[in-house]
Design a protein around this motif. Structure first.
Motif, PDB file in Angstrom:
ATOM      1  N   VAL A 111       0.852  -1.186   0.000  1.00 33.85           N
ATOM      2  CA  VAL A 111       0.000   0.000   0.000  1.00 33.85           C
ATOM      3  C   VAL A 111       0.890   1.239   0.000  1.00 33.85           C
ATOM      4  N   TYR A 112       0.628   2.133  -0.943  1.00 29.47           N
ATOM      5  CA  TYR A 112       1.356   3.390  -1.076  1.00 29.47           C
ATOM      6  C   TYR A 112       0.357   4.538  -0.954  1.00 29.47           C
ATOM      7  N   GLN A 113       0.849   5.709  -0.549  1.00 27.90           N
ATOM      8  CA  GLN A 113       0.002   6.890  -0.470  1.00 27.90           C
ATOM      9  C   GLN A 113       0.707   8.062  -1.129  1.00 27.90           C
ATOM     10  N   CYS A 114      -0.086   8.838  -1.872  1.00 29.18           N
ATOM     11  CA  CYS A 114       0.447  10.025  -2.527  1.00 29.18           C
ATOM     12  C   CYS A 114       0.625  11.116  -1.470  1.00 29.18           C
ATOM     13  N   GLU A 115       1.793  11.744  -1.464  1.00 26.12           N
ATOM     14  CA  GLU A 115       2.067  12.801  -0.498  1.00 26.12           C
ATOM     15  C   GLU A 115       1.340  14.097  -0.845  1.00 26.12           C
ATOM     16  N   LYS A 116       0.928  14.241  -2.087  1.00 28.75           N
ATOM     17  CA  LYS A 116       0.295  15.475  -2.543  1.00 28.75           C
ATOM     18  C   LYS A 116      -1.230  15.444  -2.356  1.00 28.75           C
ATOM     19  N   CYS A 117      -1.888  14.405  -2.895  1.00 21.99           N
ATOM     20  CA  CYS A 117      -3.356  14.358  -2.856  1.00 21.99           C
ATOM     21  C   CYS A 117      -3.917  13.353  -1.845  1.00 21.99           C
ATOM     22  N   GLY A 118      -3.085  12.512  -1.273  1.00 17.74           N
ATOM     23  CA  GLY A 118      -3.536  11.549  -0.267  1.00 17.74           C
ATOM     24  C   GLY A 118      -4.146  10.275  -0.832  1.00 17.74           C
ATOM     25  N   GLN A 119      -4.139  10.116  -2.140  1.00 16.14           N
ATOM     26  CA  GLN A 119      -4.684   8.923  -2.785  1.00 16.14           C
ATOM     27  C   GLN A 119      -3.896   7.684  -2.355  1.00 16.14           C
ATOM     28  N   ARG A 125       2.861  -5.912  -6.607  1.00 17.05           N
ATOM     29  CA  ARG A 125       4.317  -5.847  -6.642  1.00 17.05           C
ATOM     30  C   ARG A 125       4.790  -4.562  -5.990  1.00 17.05           C
ATOM     31  N   LYS A 126       6.024  -4.591  -5.533  1.00 17.58           N
ATOM     32  CA  LYS A 126       6.609  -3.382  -4.962  1.00 17.58           C
ATOM     33  C   LYS A 126       6.905  -2.381  -6.066  1.00 17.58           C
ATOM     34  N   LEU A 127       6.720  -1.119  -5.744  1.00 21.76           N
ATOM     35  CA  LEU A 127       7.008  -0.039  -6.688  1.00 21.76           C
ATOM     36  C   LEU A 127       8.311   0.649  -6.319  1.00 21.76           C
ATOM     37  N   ASP A 128       9.005   1.121  -7.310  1.00 24.02           N
ATOM     38  CA  ASP A 128      10.160   1.979  -7.084  1.00 24.02           C
ATOM     39  C   ASP A 128       9.613   3.396  -6.921  1.00 24.02           C
ATOM     40  N   THR A 129       9.584   3.897  -5.671  1.00 18.00           N
ATOM     41  CA  THR A 129       8.965   5.197  -5.392  1.00 18.00           C
ATOM     42  C   THR A 129       9.765   6.359  -5.973  1.00 18.00           C
ATOM     43  N   GLU A 130      11.001   6.127  -6.342  1.00 15.76           N
ATOM     44  CA  GLU A 130      11.789   7.180  -6.989  1.00 15.76           C
ATOM     45  C   GLU A 130      11.393   7.335  -8.466  1.00 15.76           C
ATOM     46  N   ARG A 131      10.915   6.242  -9.049  1.00 16.83           N
ATOM     47  CA  ARG A 131      10.612   6.233 -10.470  1.00 16.83           C
ATOM     48  C   ARG A 131       9.135   6.474 -10.766  1.00 16.83           C
ATOM     49  N   PHE A 132       8.222   5.889  -9.949  1.00 19.89           N
ATOM     50  CA  PHE A 132       6.794   5.979 -10.200  1.00 19.89           C
ATOM     51  C   PHE A 132       6.153   7.057  -9.337  1.00 19.89           C
ATOM     52  N   VAL A 133       5.122   7.686  -9.899  1.00 23.77           N
ATOM     53  CA  VAL A 133       4.419   8.772  -9.217  1.00 23.77           C
ATOM     54  C   VAL A 133       2.923   8.491  -9.241  1.00 23.77           C
ATOM     55  N   GLY A 135      -0.840   8.597 -10.276  1.00 23.87           N
ATOM     56  CA  GLY A 135      -1.446   8.707 -11.598  1.00 23.87           C
ATOM     57  C   GLY A 135      -2.402   9.874 -11.716  1.00 23.87           C
ATOM     58  N   ASP A 136      -2.878  10.406 -10.577  1.00 27.33           N
ATOM     59  CA  ASP A 136      -3.838  11.506 -10.623  1.00 27.33           C
ATOM     60  C   ASP A 136      -3.153  12.869 -10.666  1.00 27.33           C
ATOM     61  N   CYS A 137      -2.208  13.075  -9.738  1.00 37.07           N
ATOM     62  CA  CYS A 137      -1.644  14.429  -9.605  1.00 37.07           C
ATOM     63  C   CYS A 137      -0.134  14.486  -9.827  1.00 37.07           C
ATOM     64  N   LEU A 138       0.498  13.339 -10.151  1.00 37.25           N
ATOM     65  CA  LEU A 138       1.942  13.232 -10.362  1.00 37.25           C
ATOM     66  C   LEU A 138       2.751  13.529  -9.099  1.00 37.25           C
ATOM     67  N   GLY A 139       2.113  13.339  -7.935  1.00 32.48           N
ATOM     68  CA  GLY A 139       2.798  13.537  -6.665  1.00 32.48           C
ATOM     69  C   GLY A 139       3.658  12.340  -6.309  1.00 32.48           C
ATOM     70  N   LEU A 141       5.024   9.151  -4.285  1.00 25.11           N
ATOM     71  CA  LEU A 141       4.407   8.075  -3.527  1.00 25.11           C
ATOM     72  C   LEU A 141       5.259   7.706  -2.326  1.00 25.11           C
ATOM     73  N   LYS A 142       4.560   7.343  -1.224  1.00 25.97           N
ATOM     74  CA  LYS A 142       5.239   6.943   0.009  1.00 25.97           C
ATOM     75  C   LYS A 142       4.694   5.571   0.413  1.00 25.97           C
ATOM     76  N   PHE A 143       5.599   4.633   0.747  1.00 26.32           N
ATOM     77  CA  PHE A 143       5.185   3.300   1.162  1.00 26.32           C
ATOM     78  C   PHE A 143       4.540   3.371   2.547  1.00 26.32           C
ATOM     79  N   LEU A 144       3.341   2.747   2.690  1.00 27.88           N
ATOM     80  CA  LEU A 144       2.663   2.725   3.975  1.00 27.88           C
ATOM     81  C   LEU A 144       2.820   1.404   4.696  1.00 27.88           C
ATOM     82  N   LYS A 145       2.332   0.302   4.042  1.00 27.68           N
ATOM     83  CA  LYS A 145       2.320  -1.003   4.725  1.00 27.68           C
ATOM     84  C   LYS A 145       2.131  -2.123   3.723  1.00 27.68           C
ATOM     85  N   THR A 146       2.313  -3.336   4.219  1.00 29.14           N
ATOM     86  CA  THR A 146       2.029  -4.543   3.460  1.00 29.14           C
ATOM     87  C   THR A 146       0.823  -5.205   4.121  1.00 29.14           C
ATOM     88  N   ILE A 147      -0.176  -5.567   3.315  1.00 30.57           N
ATOM     89  CA  ILE A 147      -1.378  -6.209   3.859  1.00 30.57           C
ATOM     90  C   ILE A 147      -1.604  -7.544   3.162  1.00 30.57           C
TER      91      ILE A 147
END
Length: 149
Positions: A111-119, A125-133, A135-139, A141-147
């Protein structure tokens, strides 16, 4: 449970529920991952997933055995043995077999959360947060948790 115990259980259930003998081979197949069992049309053998017994016990395994025996006995009699056939559905209901196997594997999500819009973004799969942003606001992403679901 060993393959010999499984063979004896399948033969017993076949006699009690269907009043017909099971004359072929039943065994556990370690390669089955998502399905509870499998009926082989050419050899008439039955394969079962060991996880059904390990996770849910002998009661659920007996329901899966009845399901596969419905395929077996209807095919041997030359009647409709597929899931879509009325005869299969009627025999399955009559014998008390399960229509579907309960979930055998658990899925994990990141689970990831956008730092800009909170989405919140849920991914398998795990995302590379340096590479991917986002999709709504291009903010960013910050890793939250694994569920597990």
């Amino acid at each position: 449970m060993t393959n010999q115990e499984l063979q004896a259980l399948v033969e017993k259930i076949s006699q009690e529920s269907f009043r017909q003998p099971f004359c072929h081979k039943a065994s556990f197949n370690q390669r089955l991952k998502t399905t509870g069992g499998r009926y082989h049309l050419k050899s008439h053998d039955l394969d079962f997933n060991h996880l059904v017994f390990e996770k849910y016990g002998i009661e659920e395994l007996a329901k899966v055995i009845k399901h596969e025996l419905c395929h077996y006995h209807l095919h041997m009699a030359g009647r409709g043995y597929q899931h879509k056939d009325r005869e299969f559905k009627q025999l399955l209901k009559k014998t008390g077999g399960s229509r579907f196997t309960p979930p055998l594997i658990t899925m994990t999500y990141q689970v990831y959360q956008c730092e800009k819009c909170g989405q919140e973004v849920k991914r398998r799969r795990k995302l590379d947060t340096e590479r991917f942003v986002c999709g709504d606001c291009l903010g960013k992403l910050k890793f939250l948790k694994t569920i597990e679901a």
